[in-house]
Design a protein around this motif. Structure first.
Motif, PDB file in Angstrom:
ATOM      1  N   GLN A  31      41.909  46.094  44.686  1.00 45.33           N
ATOM      2  CA  GLN A  31      42.424  44.735  44.928  1.00 45.33           C
ATOM      3  C   GLN A  31      41.286  43.789  45.266  1.00 45.33           C
ATOM      4  OE1 GLN A  31      45.354  44.477  48.052  1.00 45.33           O
ATOM      5  NE2 GLN A  31      45.875  42.355  47.608  1.00 45.33           N
ATOM      6  N   ILE A  32      41.216  42.685  44.533  1.00 41.95           N
ATOM      7  CA  ILE A  32      40.263  41.612  44.837  1.00 41.95           C
ATOM      8  C   ILE A  32      41.075  40.437  45.343  1.00 41.95           C
ATOM      9  CG2 ILE A  32      38.504  40.068  43.911  1.00 41.95           C
ATOM     10  CD1 ILE A  32      37.896  42.164  41.792  1.00 41.95           C
ATOM     11  N   PHE A  33      40.840  40.059  46.584  1.00 47.18           N
ATOM     12  CA  PHE A  33      41.680  39.064  47.245  1.00 47.18           C
ATOM     13  C   PHE A  33      41.461  37.667  46.655  1.00 47.18           C
ATOM     14  CE2 PHE A  33      41.235  42.389  50.573  1.00 47.18           C
ATOM     15  CZ  PHE A  33      42.581  42.747  50.638  1.00 47.18           C
ATOM     16  N   SER A  34      42.503  36.876  46.749  1.00 46.48           N
ATOM     17  CA  SER A  34      42.505  35.544  46.143  1.00 46.48           C
ATOM     18  C   SER A  34      41.429  34.634  46.720  1.00 46.48           C
ATOM     19  CB  SER A  34      43.885  34.898  46.309  1.00 46.48           C
ATOM     20  OG  SER A  34      44.230  34.809  47.688  1.00 46.48           O
ATOM     21  N   ARG A  35      41.004  34.893  47.950  1.00 44.05           N
ATOM     22  CA  ARG A  35      39.983  34.029  48.551  1.00 44.05           C
ATOM     23  C   ARG A  35      38.654  34.100  47.805  1.00 44.05           C
ATOM     24  NH1 ARG A  35      40.769  38.043  52.567  1.00 44.05           N
ATOM     25  NH2 ARG A  35      39.069  39.580  52.669  1.00 44.05           N
ATOM     26  N   SER A  36      38.457  35.177  47.020  1.00 44.96           N
ATOM     27  CA  SER A  36      37.233  35.318  46.227  1.00 44.96           C
ATOM     28  C   SER A  36      37.397  34.757  44.821  1.00 44.96           C
ATOM     29  CB  SER A  36      36.838  36.802  46.139  1.00 44.96           C
ATOM     30  OG  SER A  36      36.653  37.356  47.417  1.00 44.96           O
ATOM     31  N   LEU A  37      38.606  34.278  44.495  1.00 46.40           N
ATOM     32  CA  LEU A  37      38.906  33.822  43.142  1.00 46.40           C
ATOM     33  C   LEU A  37      39.389  32.380  43.148  1.00 46.40           C
ATOM     34  CD1 LEU A  37      40.933  36.986  42.063  1.00 46.40           C
ATOM     35  CD2 LEU A  37      38.494  36.592  41.735  1.00 46.40           C
ATOM     36  N   HIS A  38      39.308  31.751  41.992  1.00 46.61           N
ATOM     37  CA  HIS A  38      39.788  30.381  41.847  1.00 46.61           C
ATOM     38  C   HIS A  38      41.239  30.423  41.394  1.00 46.61           C
ATOM     39  CE1 HIS A  38      40.157  26.214  40.557  1.00 46.61           C
ATOM     40  NE2 HIS A  38      38.997  25.947  41.138  1.00 46.61           N
ATOM     41  N   PRO A  39      42.137  29.714  42.072  1.00 48.02           N
ATOM     42  CA  PRO A  39      43.565  29.810  41.733  1.00 48.02           C
ATOM     43  C   PRO A  39      43.916  29.314  40.338  1.00 48.02           C
ATOM     44  CG  PRO A  39      43.180  28.029  43.303  1.00 48.02           C
ATOM     45  CD  PRO A  39      41.902  28.807  43.216  1.00 48.02           C
ATOM     46  N   GLU A  40      43.117  28.411  39.758  1.00 47.06           N
ATOM     47  CA  GLU A  40      43.445  27.835  38.451  1.00 47.06           C
ATOM     48  C   GLU A  40      42.671  28.472  37.300  1.00 47.06           C
ATOM     49  OE1 GLU A  40      42.940  23.645  38.692  1.00 47.06           O
ATOM     50  OE2 GLU A  40      44.478  23.363  40.239  1.00 47.06           O
ATOM     51  N   CYS A  41      41.968  29.571  37.593  1.00 49.84           N
ATOM     52  CA  CYS A  41      41.184  30.245  36.564  1.00 49.84           C
ATOM     53  C   CYS A  41      41.723  31.649  36.318  1.00 49.84           C
ATOM     54  CB  CYS A  41      39.712  30.335  36.973  1.00 49.84           C
ATOM     55  SG  CYS A  41      38.885  28.732  37.141  1.00 49.84           S
ATOM     56  N   GLU A  42      41.495  32.134  35.106  1.00 46.78           N
ATOM     57  CA  GLU A  42      41.819  33.513  34.777  1.00 46.78           C
ATOM     58  C   GLU A  42      40.529  34.332  34.814  1.00 46.78           C
ATOM     59  OE1 GLU A  42      44.777  34.720  34.494  1.00 46.78           O
ATOM     60  OE2 GLU A  42      45.783  32.771  34.611  1.00 46.78           O
ATOM     61  N   TYR A  43      40.683  35.666  34.841  1.00 48.90           N
ATOM     62  CA  TYR A  43      39.515  36.524  34.992  1.00 48.90           C
ATOM     63  C   TYR A  43      39.555  37.684  34.005  1.00 48.90           C
ATOM     64  CZ  TYR A  43      38.480  33.868  39.167  1.00 48.90           C
ATOM     65  OH  TYR A  43      38.182  32.833  40.021  1.00 48.90           O
ATOM     66  N   LEU A  44      38.389  38.020  33.488  1.00 47.34           N
ATOM     67  CA  LEU A  44      38.216  39.164  32.603  1.00 47.34           C
ATOM     68  C   LEU A  44      37.176  40.090  33.227  1.00 47.34           C
ATOM     69  CD1 LEU A  44      37.974  37.259  29.198  1.00 47.34           C
ATOM     70  CD2 LEU A  44      39.870  38.727  29.898  1.00 47.34           C
ATOM     71  N   VAL A  45      37.489  41.367  33.320  1.00 54.05           N
ATOM     72  CA  VAL A  45      36.571  42.345  33.894  1.00 54.05           C
ATOM     73  C   VAL A  45      35.547  42.740  32.836  1.00 54.05           C
ATOM     74  CG1 VAL A  45      36.368  44.605  34.987  1.00 54.05           C
ATOM     75  CG2 VAL A  45      38.372  43.181  35.436  1.00 54.05           C
ATOM     76  N   GLN A  46      34.265  42.624  33.179  1.00 55.98           N
ATOM     77  CA  GLN A  46      33.200  42.924  32.228  1.00 55.98           C
ATOM     78  C   GLN A  46      32.758  44.385  32.247  1.00 55.98           C
ATOM     79  OE1 GLN A  46      29.900  40.104  31.859  1.00 55.98           O
ATOM     80  NE2 GLN A  46      30.933  38.749  33.303  1.00 55.98           N
ATOM     81  N   ASN A  47      33.260  45.177  33.186  1.00 53.64           N
ATOM     82  CA  ASN A  47      32.814  46.558  33.331  1.00 53.64           C
ATOM     83  C   ASN A  47      33.392  47.439  32.222  1.00 53.64           C
ATOM     84  OD1 ASN A  47      33.011  45.131  36.012  1.00 53.64           O
ATOM     85  ND2 ASN A  47      31.843  46.915  36.656  1.00 53.64           N
ATOM     86  N   THR A  48      32.934  47.231  31.001  1.00 56.89           N
ATOM     87  CA  THR A  48      33.448  48.006  29.871  1.00 56.89           C
ATOM     88  C   THR A  48      32.956  49.451  29.902  1.00 56.89           C
ATOM     89  OG1 THR A  48      31.591  47.180  28.527  1.00 56.89           O
ATOM     90  CG2 THR A  48      33.684  45.988  28.381  1.00 56.89           C
ATOM     91  N   ASP A  49      31.960  49.742  30.756  1.00 58.49           N
ATOM     92  CA  ASP A  49      31.471  51.111  30.881  1.00 58.49           C
ATOM     93  C   ASP A  49      32.359  51.965  31.776  1.00 58.49           C
ATOM     94  OD1 ASP A  49      30.730  49.421  32.970  1.00 58.49           O
ATOM     95  OD2 ASP A  49      29.082  50.720  33.582  1.00 58.49           O
ATOM     96  N   MET A  50      33.330  51.343  32.452  1.00 60.79           N
ATOM     97  CA  MET A  50      34.248  52.053  33.326  1.00 60.79           C
ATOM     98  C   MET A  50      35.629  52.145  32.678  1.00 60.79           C
ATOM     99  SD  MET A  50      33.228  50.405  37.021  1.00 60.79           S
ATOM    100  CE  MET A  50      34.572  51.297  37.809  1.00 60.79           C
ATOM    101  N   GLU A  51      36.350  53.201  33.000  1.00 60.18           N
ATOM    102  CA  GLU A  51      37.708  53.353  32.485  1.00 60.18           C
ATOM    103  C   GLU A  51      38.661  52.478  33.288  1.00 60.18           C
ATOM    104  OE1 GLU A  51      41.121  56.802  31.730  1.00 60.18           O
ATOM    105  OE2 GLU A  51      39.105  57.361  32.393  1.00 60.18           O
ATOM    106  N   ILE A  52      39.347  51.578  32.602  1.00 62.09           N
ATOM    107  CA  ILE A  52      40.299  50.669  33.240  1.00 62.09           C
ATOM    108  C   ILE A  52      41.638  50.844  32.533  1.00 62.09           C
ATOM    109  CG2 ILE A  52      40.860  48.262  33.753  1.00 62.09           C
ATOM    110  CD1 ILE A  52      37.835  47.675  33.645  1.00 62.09           C
ATOM    111  N   THR A  53      42.671  51.123  33.293  1.00 65.44           N
ATOM    112  CA  THR A  53      43.991  51.364  32.697  1.00 65.44           C
ATOM    113  C   THR A  53      44.922  50.165  32.806  1.00 65.44           C
ATOM    114  OG1 THR A  53      44.783  52.358  34.766  1.00 65.44           O
ATOM    115  CG2 THR A  53      43.838  53.849  33.119  1.00 65.44           C
ATOM    116  N   ASN A  54      44.650  49.258  33.736  1.00 66.41           N
ATOM    117  CA  ASN A  54      45.527  48.090  33.859  1.00 66.41           C
ATOM    118  C   ASN A  54      44.835  47.014  34.689  1.00 66.41           C
ATOM    119  OD1 ASN A  54      47.861  46.531  33.551  1.00 66.41           O
ATOM    120  ND2 ASN A  54      48.754  47.277  35.440  1.00 66.41           N
ATOM    121  N   ILE A  55      45.124  45.757  34.356  1.00 63.73           N
ATOM    122  CA  ILE A  55      44.615  44.609  35.112  1.00 63.73           C
ATOM    123  C   ILE A  55      45.750  43.601  35.200  1.00 63.73           C
ATOM    124  CG2 ILE A  55      42.911  42.743  35.204  1.00 63.73           C
ATOM    125  CD1 ILE A  55      41.111  44.474  33.411  1.00 63.73           C
TER     126      ILE A  55
END
Length: 438
Positions: A254-278
């Motif tokens: 979990q990455i808390f909202s205080r570290s993110l902008h409420p009006e922006c979307e985010y894409l995880v760049q860690n393509t070297d890691m296995e990610i099953t859901n975002i």
């Protein structure tokens, strides 16, 4: 939920309760049903509503949320406070210094030395013409504090920006997001200037200026230009210790909202890691991964709303017009069978000020006039499925609103790339009406 189904549980229970004539039994019924059954019903109703909202959020059409926008600016005009557009390469806004010793060492090894990148403000046809002249050398000078030196230069296509778009395709895949062709009109015009040879320069002094005479292309060369896009790279650490998922394999970071902008979307760049859901819930970002310890996540922050900034060059994007129907997703699931359907697809992008759709026809070979000004903006895709059954060519005709605009062929190429997705059995090319090439 109860309103949608036309059923009111509370009113139903009260009606049944009033049918009980024995007051003691009615009190018992009211206590058991009112305090337990009704509370359980309300709990389940709210749980279903939350589940419904979550499903709708995850299945929502994301093209607008993750649209990629691009423009160009002069290095000296870049505004570091801009919250919409950011340099694709942060190093572009820094001044780089070249010294004579570095030049001598490189040339002594019979190697070319990359000096800087320029923007070629010309048509796609001119770019291709220049690219075909691989061995062409341009004469120029290198200026230092002690004087000028004769030198020879070469122009090569820049590949670094295109590689960033190609890696972005992998990021979209890792984030379970559909890929939408990025309009790379500006990036296709970025050229690297290489130093091929120079008069002997002594000392370790710095190069003040290195300029070539690019002859007939000289009027198209723009120095100190920086490509901008609406993606900004951030590094954020997991906000708390990852919680195990019900499958006993994955963990939720979990990455808390205080570290993110409420009006922006985010894409995880860690393509070297296995990610099953975002997913994004209540402003927080949840990343599901087998990683069981907190880790650093590299994110692309995608800004969707431009601010009040005015840019030197037009902003080009892959988003649809705001007025276009949300059913565009269904269009991509069907084949286009008529000229009107193809026109609606092309008009869904806000590029009517550059080119307008005229029609299309099928032929056996690519017309000569189409060879220079066309390129596939998804050309880097290697896993694309195409039948290639017919081997025929689908020629899409356009008319340029301003025949002198240097972006006409690039915008045409972007639109034809969209058509190519729907007609995998054809080789699709675009053609500008007479006089609309450059």
């Amino acid at each position: 939920m109860e309103n949608v189904q036309g059923f009111d549980m509370k009113a139903y229970l009260e009606k049944r309760m009033m049918e009980i004539t024995d007051l003691d039994e009615r009190r018992l019924f009211k206590k058991i049903v009112g305090d337990i059954l009704l509370s359980l019903y309300e709990y389940n109703r709210k749980a279903y509503e939350r589940l419904e909202e979550r499903i709708l959020e995850e299945r929502g059409f994301s093209q607008e949320k993750y649209a990629v926008c691009m423009t160009m600016t002069e290095k000296k005009l870049y505004d570091a406070t801009d919250t919409f557009m950011h340099p694709m390469r942060p190093a572009d806004i820094r001044n780089t210094k070249i010294n004579c010793q570095e030049i001598r060492e490189t040339l002594a090894k019979n190697k070319e030395m990359k000096l800087y990148t320029v923007f070629f403000q010309g048509s796609a046809s001119q770019i291709r013409e220049l690219a075909c002249q691989k061995e062409r050398i341009f004469r120029g000078t290198i200026k230092t504090g002690s004087g000028k030196y004769q030198a020879s230069f070469a122009l090569r296509r820049n590949q670094e920006y295109m590689d960033m778009v190609e890696s972005l395709y992998d990021v979209f895949g890792a984030n379970c997001q559909p890929w939408f062709t990025v309009c790379t009109a500006y990036l296709a015009k970025m050229l690297d200037v290489y130093l091929c040879g120079a008069e002997e320069m002594k000392g370790k002094e710095e190069v003040l200026e290195a300029r070539a005479d690019f002859e007939e292309y000289d009027g198209c060369i723009r120095y100190d230009m920086v490509p901008l896009w609406n993606l900004e790279t951030l590094t954020v650490k997991t906000g708390s210790y990852p919680e195990p998922c019900i499958d006993k394999v994955n963990y939720e970071h979990q990455i808390f909202s205080r570290s993110l902008h409420p009006e922006c979307e985010y894409l995880v760049q860690n393509t070297d890691m296995e990610i099953t859901n975002i997913r994004r819930i209540g402003g927080d970002l949840f990343i599901t991964s087998p990683k069981n310890v907190p880790c650093e996540w590299r994110l692309y922050q995608v800004s969707s709303e431009p601010g009040k900034e005015n840019y030197l060059y037009p902003v080009l994007s892959n988003r649809y017009k705001e007025s276009f129907s949300g059913s565009i997703t269904e269009m991509f699931k069907k084949s286009i069978k008529t000229k009107g359907e193809m026109a609606r697809l092309i008009e869904s992008f806000d590029y009517g000020e550059y080119v307008t759709f005229l029609g299309f026809h099928i032929c056996e070979n690519v017309p000569m006039e189409c060879m220079a000004g066309n390129y596939n903006m998804d050309g880097f895709l290697q896993d694309e499925i195409r039948t290639g059954v017919s081997g025929e060519v689908l020629v899409v005709d356009f008319e340029a609103k301003d025949p002198a605009c240097y972006l006409n062929e690039d915008i045409m190429s972007f639109l034809v790339t969209q058509i190519q997705k729907i007609f995998p059995e054809y080789h699709c090319v675009g053609r500008l009406a007479e006089g609309g090439g450059t």
